[in-house]
Design an enzyme around this catalytic site. Structure first.
Site, PDB file in Angstrom:
ATOM      1  N   ASP A 155      41.028 -79.941   2.660  1.00 21.75           N
ATOM      2  CA  ASP A 155      39.975 -78.700   2.325  1.00 21.75           C
ATOM      3  C   ASP A 155      39.844 -78.082   1.231  1.00 21.75           C
ATOM      4  O   ASP A 155      39.270 -76.966   1.110  1.00 21.75           O
ATOM      5  CB  ASP A 155      40.067 -77.961   3.721  1.00 21.75           C
ATOM      6  CG  ASP A 155      39.450 -78.822   4.824  1.00 21.75           C
ATOM      7  OD1 ASP A 155      38.459 -79.216   4.857  1.00 21.75           O
ATOM      8  OD2 ASP A 155      40.156 -78.861   5.998  1.00 21.75           O
ATOM      9  N   ARG A 180      39.930 -68.457  13.126  1.00 23.60           N
ATOM     10  CA  ARG A 180      40.669 -68.505  11.743  1.00 23.60           C
ATOM     11  C   ARG A 180      41.270 -67.003  11.533  1.00 23.60           C
ATOM     12  O   ARG A 180      41.973 -67.115  10.681  1.00 23.60           O
ATOM     13  CB  ARG A 180      39.460 -69.043  10.782  1.00 23.60           C
ATOM     14  CG  ARG A 180      39.105 -70.501  10.737  1.00 23.60           C
ATOM     15  CD  ARG A 180      40.395 -71.284  10.671  1.00 23.60           C
ATOM     16  NE  ARG A 180      39.959 -72.661  10.951  1.00 23.60           N
ATOM     17  CZ  ARG A 180      39.304 -73.659  10.144  1.00 23.60           C
ATOM     18  NH1 ARG A 180      39.356 -73.302   8.881  1.00 23.60           N
ATOM     19  NH2 ARG A 180      38.928 -74.755  10.579  1.00 23.60           N
ATOM     20  N   HIS A 207      32.592 -69.563  10.882  1.00 19.08           N
ATOM     21  CA  HIS A 207      33.011 -68.213   9.932  1.00 19.08           C
ATOM     22  C   HIS A 207      31.547 -67.364  10.312  1.00 19.08           C
ATOM     23  O   HIS A 207      30.841 -67.514  10.222  1.00 19.08           O
ATOM     24  CB  HIS A 207      33.099 -68.603   8.552  1.00 19.08           C
ATOM     25  CG  HIS A 207      34.512 -69.326   8.128  1.00 19.08           C
ATOM     26  ND1 HIS A 207      34.445 -70.417   7.529  1.00 19.08           N
ATOM     27  CD2 HIS A 207      35.761 -69.220   8.464  1.00 19.08           C
ATOM     28  CE1 HIS A 207      35.748 -70.698   7.227  1.00 19.08           C
ATOM     29  NE2 HIS A 207      36.657 -70.254   7.964  1.00 19.08           N
ATOM     30  N   CYS A 212      31.228 -71.736   0.357  1.00 17.55           N
ATOM     31  CA  CYS A 212      32.722 -71.863   0.509  1.00 17.55           C
ATOM     32  C   CYS A 212      33.289 -72.739  -0.970  1.00 17.55           C
ATOM     33  O   CYS A 212      34.511 -72.690  -0.911  1.00 17.55           O
ATOM     34  CB  CYS A 212      32.971 -72.745   1.728  1.00 17.55           C
ATOM     35  SG  CYS A 212      31.718 -73.639   2.327  1.00 17.55           S
ATOM     36  N   GLU A 229      36.726 -70.693  -1.302  1.00 20.13           N
ATOM     37  CA  GLU A 229      36.250 -69.217  -0.887  1.00 20.13           C
ATOM     38  C   GLU A 229      37.321 -68.849   0.339  1.00 20.13           C
ATOM     39  O   GLU A 229      37.495 -67.710   0.326  1.00 20.13           O
ATOM     40  CB  GLU A 229      34.929 -69.519  -0.295  1.00 20.13           C
ATOM     41  CG  GLU A 229      34.447 -68.227   0.735  1.00 20.13           C
ATOM     42  CD  GLU A 229      33.143 -68.237   1.311  1.00 20.13           C
ATOM     43  OE1 GLU A 229      33.012 -69.163   2.059  1.00 20.13           O
ATOM     44  OE2 GLU A 229      32.359 -67.479   1.020  1.00 20.13           O
ATOM     45  N   ASP A 230      37.873 -69.823   0.818  1.00 17.27           N
ATOM     46  CA  ASP A 230      38.762 -69.328   2.201  1.00 17.27           C
ATOM     47  C   ASP A 230      40.165 -68.844   1.683  1.00 17.27           C
ATOM     48  O   ASP A 230      40.777 -68.445   2.513  1.00 17.27           O
ATOM     49  CB  ASP A 230      38.702 -70.569   3.103  1.00 17.27           C
ATOM     50  CG  ASP A 230      37.407 -70.874   3.851  1.00 17.27           C
ATOM     51  OD1 ASP A 230      36.967 -69.968   4.055  1.00 17.27           O
ATOM     52  OD2 ASP A 230      37.108 -71.898   4.065  1.00 17.27           O
ATOM     53  N   ARG A 255      45.694 -75.621   5.770  1.00 22.95           N
ATOM     54  CA  ARG A 255      45.157 -75.030   4.423  1.00 22.95           C
ATOM     55  C   ARG A 255      46.185 -74.059   3.748  1.00 22.95           C
ATOM     56  O   ARG A 255      45.631 -73.567   2.714  1.00 22.95           O
ATOM     57  CB  ARG A 255      43.803 -74.410   4.998  1.00 22.95           C
ATOM     58  CG  ARG A 255      42.940 -75.544   5.578  1.00 22.95           C
ATOM     59  CD  ARG A 255      41.547 -74.979   5.494  1.00 22.95           C
ATOM     60  NE  ARG A 255      41.122 -74.947   4.038  1.00 22.95           N
ATOM     61  CZ  ARG A 255      39.678 -73.990   3.695  1.00 22.95           C
ATOM     62  NH1 ARG A 255      39.167 -73.969   4.768  1.00 22.95           N
ATOM     63  NH2 ARG A 255      39.685 -74.161   2.491  1.00 22.95           N
TER      64      ARG A 255
HETATM   65  C1  CIR Z   1      37.807 -76.056   7.386  1.00 23.15           C
HETATM   66  O1  CIR Z   1      37.429 -76.469   8.571  1.00 23.15           O
HETATM   67  O2  CIR Z   1      38.588 -75.186   6.892  1.00 23.15           O
HETATM   68  C2  CIR Z   1      36.918 -76.702   6.412  1.00 23.15           C
HETATM   69  N1  CIR Z   1      36.688 -78.064   7.047  1.00 23.15           N
HETATM   70  C3  CIR Z   1      35.489 -76.156   6.120  1.00 23.15           C
HETATM   71  C4  CIR Z   1      35.882 -74.878   5.632  1.00 23.15           C
HETATM   72  C5  CIR Z   1      34.496 -74.090   4.939  1.00 23.15           C
HETATM   73  N2  CIR Z   1      34.642 -73.024   4.582  1.00 23.15           N
HETATM   74  C6  CIR Z   1      33.923 -72.106   4.363  1.00 23.15           C
HETATM   75  O3  CIR Z   1      32.713 -72.069   4.810  1.00 23.15           O
HETATM   76  N3  CIR Z   1      34.056 -70.924   3.868  1.00 23.15           N
END
Ligand code: CIR
Length: 254
Positions: A60, A130, A160, A247, A65-66, A85
């Site tokens: 991922d 999360r 999110h 993201c 962004e995360d 992650r």
């Molecule tokens: C996740 O589940 O963490 C990733 N497959 C997708 C993350 C998407 N991130 C976002 O929208 N900020």
């Protein structure tokens, strides 16, 4: 000038985390091509792109962004909610440290940048699988001295907060009211997604331009009717990994 940090698509993208959608085969080749189009669009809109190399063992990691919340005077390195992650952050520390003073969310706090919506001096944070209340308190402590107010927001039905609401103008929200209560945002003007396009509330606002998924033509018409300059992008392969337009980048004034 704006800088955008991006990361190349991992060859292991097919093993991504999934919460709300069913796993289906993902073509890394197609995802890379779409990601390349997204990068070129950012460049054409005036961003200087810092492209980090793919992380073969971190499926991922393209969803940068995360991993951080970048404010004008501070970048907060997150502690992502999915344990798989968390190893994504050290390379982001190295990349962002050139531009900002850094702070870190500590255990037991968990937070994904996708849950953080900054609107003026208010920081809305999704309370999701999360992002927890401990991390929300940490963000409040870190940002209060900078003049921000932090508000936790109940989110249901999506990954999110920014799956449910993003800015489509300097003070206008694009929102799916089925996933987040519009009242939370007070008197902010809002555009609702077309009811047939649930995941359509994620848009990326960049200096008056809106980067927006090609997959949601009905909502796009609503945005156009508002006079917003919309630039379509096809991220359908990354959407199979539950990713969207915000993201894939960390964008800030360098
Ligand atoms: C996740 O589940 O963490 C990733 N497959 C997708 C993350 C998407 N991130 C976002 O929208 N900020």
């Amino acid at each position: 000038m704006k800088t955008a940090i991006l990361r190349e698509v991992s060859p292991s993208l097919g093993q991504c985390e999934l919460t709300h959608i069913v796993r289906e085969p993902i073509s890394v080749e197609v995802a890379r091509a779409q990601h390349g189009d997204y990068e070129r669009l950012l460049v054409s809109l005036g961003c200087s792109v810092v492209l980090l190399p793919a992380e073969p063992d971190l499926p991922d990691a393209v969803f940068v962004e995360d991993t951080a919340v970048v404010l004008p005077d501070l970048a907060i390195i997150t502690r992502p909610g999915a344990p798989s992650r968390r190893p994504e952050t050290p390379s982001i520390v190295a990349a962002l440290g050139r531009y900002r003073r850094l702070a870190h969310i500590e255990s037991p706090g968990t937070i994904d940048g996708g849950d953080v919506l900054v609107a003026g001096q208010t920081i809305f944070i999704g309370e999701t699988g999360r992002s927890n209340s401990n991390a929300i308190e940490q963000v409040a402590r870190l940002t209060h001295p900078l003049g921000y107010t932090v508000r936790g927001v109940h989110v249901a039905g999506c990954l999110h907060l920014k799956s449910a609401a993003t800015l489509c103008g300097p003070d206008t929200l694009l929102i799916n009211p089925a996933w987040v209560n519009p009242a939370v945002f007070g008197a902010m003007p809002m555009v609702e997604v077309d009811p047939s396009e649930s995941p359509a509330a994620n848009a990326l606002l960049l200096d008056g331009n809106l980067i927006y998924p090609a997959a949601f033509p009905r909502t796009r018409e609503r945005l156009r009717a508002l006079g917003v300059r919309v630039h379509g992008v096809d991220l359908s392969e990354l959407a199979k990994a539950e990713g969207a337009v915000t993201c894939c980048s960390l964008i800030f004034e360098a």
